[in-house]
Design a protein around this motif. Sequence first.
Motif, PDB file in Angstrom:
ATOM      1  N   PRO A 167     -88.158  31.600  30.776  1.00  0.00           N
ATOM      2  CA  PRO A 167     -89.137  31.420  29.698  1.00  0.00           C
ATOM      3  C   PRO A 167     -89.469  32.736  29.008  1.00  0.00           C
ATOM      4  CG  PRO A 167     -89.771  30.134  31.605  1.00  0.00           C
ATOM      5  CD  PRO A 167     -88.605  30.975  32.034  1.00  0.00           C
ATOM      6  N   GLY A 168     -89.469  32.694  27.693  1.00  0.00           N
ATOM      7  CA  GLY A 168     -89.797  33.872  26.903  1.00  0.00           C
ATOM      8  C   GLY A 168     -88.629  34.799  26.618  1.00  0.00           C
ATOM      9  N   ALA A 169     -87.460  34.541  27.208  1.00  0.00           N
ATOM     10  CA  ALA A 169     -86.309  35.421  27.009  1.00  0.00           C
ATOM     11  C   ALA A 169     -85.710  35.216  25.625  1.00  0.00           C
ATOM     12  CB  ALA A 169     -85.253  35.159  28.070  1.00  0.00           C
ATOM     13  N   PRO A 170     -85.270  36.282  24.967  1.00  0.00           N
ATOM     14  CA  PRO A 170     -84.579  36.135  23.682  1.00  0.00           C
ATOM     15  C   PRO A 170     -83.201  35.517  23.886  1.00  0.00           C
ATOM     16  CG  PRO A 170     -84.563  38.430  24.383  1.00  0.00           C
ATOM     17  CD  PRO A 170     -85.427  37.694  25.351  1.00  0.00           C
ATOM     18  N   PRO A 171     -82.650  34.889  22.876  1.00  0.00           N
ATOM     19  CA  PRO A 171     -81.381  34.170  23.039  1.00  0.00           C
ATOM     20  C   PRO A 171     -80.187  35.102  23.225  1.00  0.00           C
ATOM     21  CG  PRO A 171     -82.101  34.111  20.757  1.00  0.00           C
ATOM     22  CD  PRO A 171     -83.220  34.719  21.525  1.00  0.00           C
TER      23      PRO A 171
END
Length: 310
Positions: free
Chosen positions: A50-54
């Motif tokens: 969760p919250g990680a950039p793609p």
Amino acid sequence: MAEPKQHMVLPLLGHLVEGTAGMGALVFAGALIEAQAFVLRQLDAAVLKPGAPPLRLLHISDIHLMPRQQKKLAFLRKLADMKPDLVISTGDHLSSADAMDKLFDALGPLFALPGAFVFGSNDFEGPHFRMPAAYLWANSTPQRHGPESVLPADEVAHRLVAAGWAALNDARARLDVSGRSIALRGTGDAHIDLDHYDKVSGPADPGADLNIGVTHAPYRRVLDAMTDDGMSLILSGHTHGGQVCLPNGRPIITNCDVGPEHAKGLSVWRHGGRKSLLHVSGGIGSSPFAPYRLFCRPSATLITLTARQA
């Protein structure tokens, strides 16, 4: 009503047979054309924390390259234009040893990126003649035909590793991808019983940003084991997406022990109360002795890995 006379029925049957044969020839011609209609498919997979950039993962498989396949080579060269962050190949790179230099030339721009690979059966042995329609009912497991059919798998592996890609045939690797730690584990080809998952088994790496399982052929025993161990994403090839599909794209055969709903594209694999996302590539090529596709264009896939919801 009087029954039709024989001299009327026979010409009608003849026209019907001619029409059926003509339609079959038209469909086959279209299938030959479709086998050259390469496409890059794009989809999203919510597997990151969760919250990680793609991240952008390019999945290639089943290239089956022959030396004179210029359209295929041009398609491969353009894949780097999509600017993926990571490249995974799930095997069956060549159909001829004479195509090896052309393969590495076409993949050259992708070697600037982190990558990994496994092998399939046709990385070890080249194709053999069979009736083209036999793909629809015969097992594709290669039969040993002598040294002239052997492909230079060791040299291909050496050159891929020298280019910077990790070998995952019954092995693990950990890659830094755009500042993220990606843990990978893979097996040899289950289609020819070269999978030895026990060599890489164990719980998912808790320190990695993502755990990925890689295998050439999506056999249940491998998918189940990887899912049990907590792989968030499993990548596979081998099926050619069915190669010959119904008009809605549903595969007629899978050439392994998974159902057609898992033979192409993204699906959810469940086992023992756990689940993984499974992506099976439709594949870029096919055997030169079965050079057709129907409702199943040859493809690579750009998967945008996105964050799971908290």
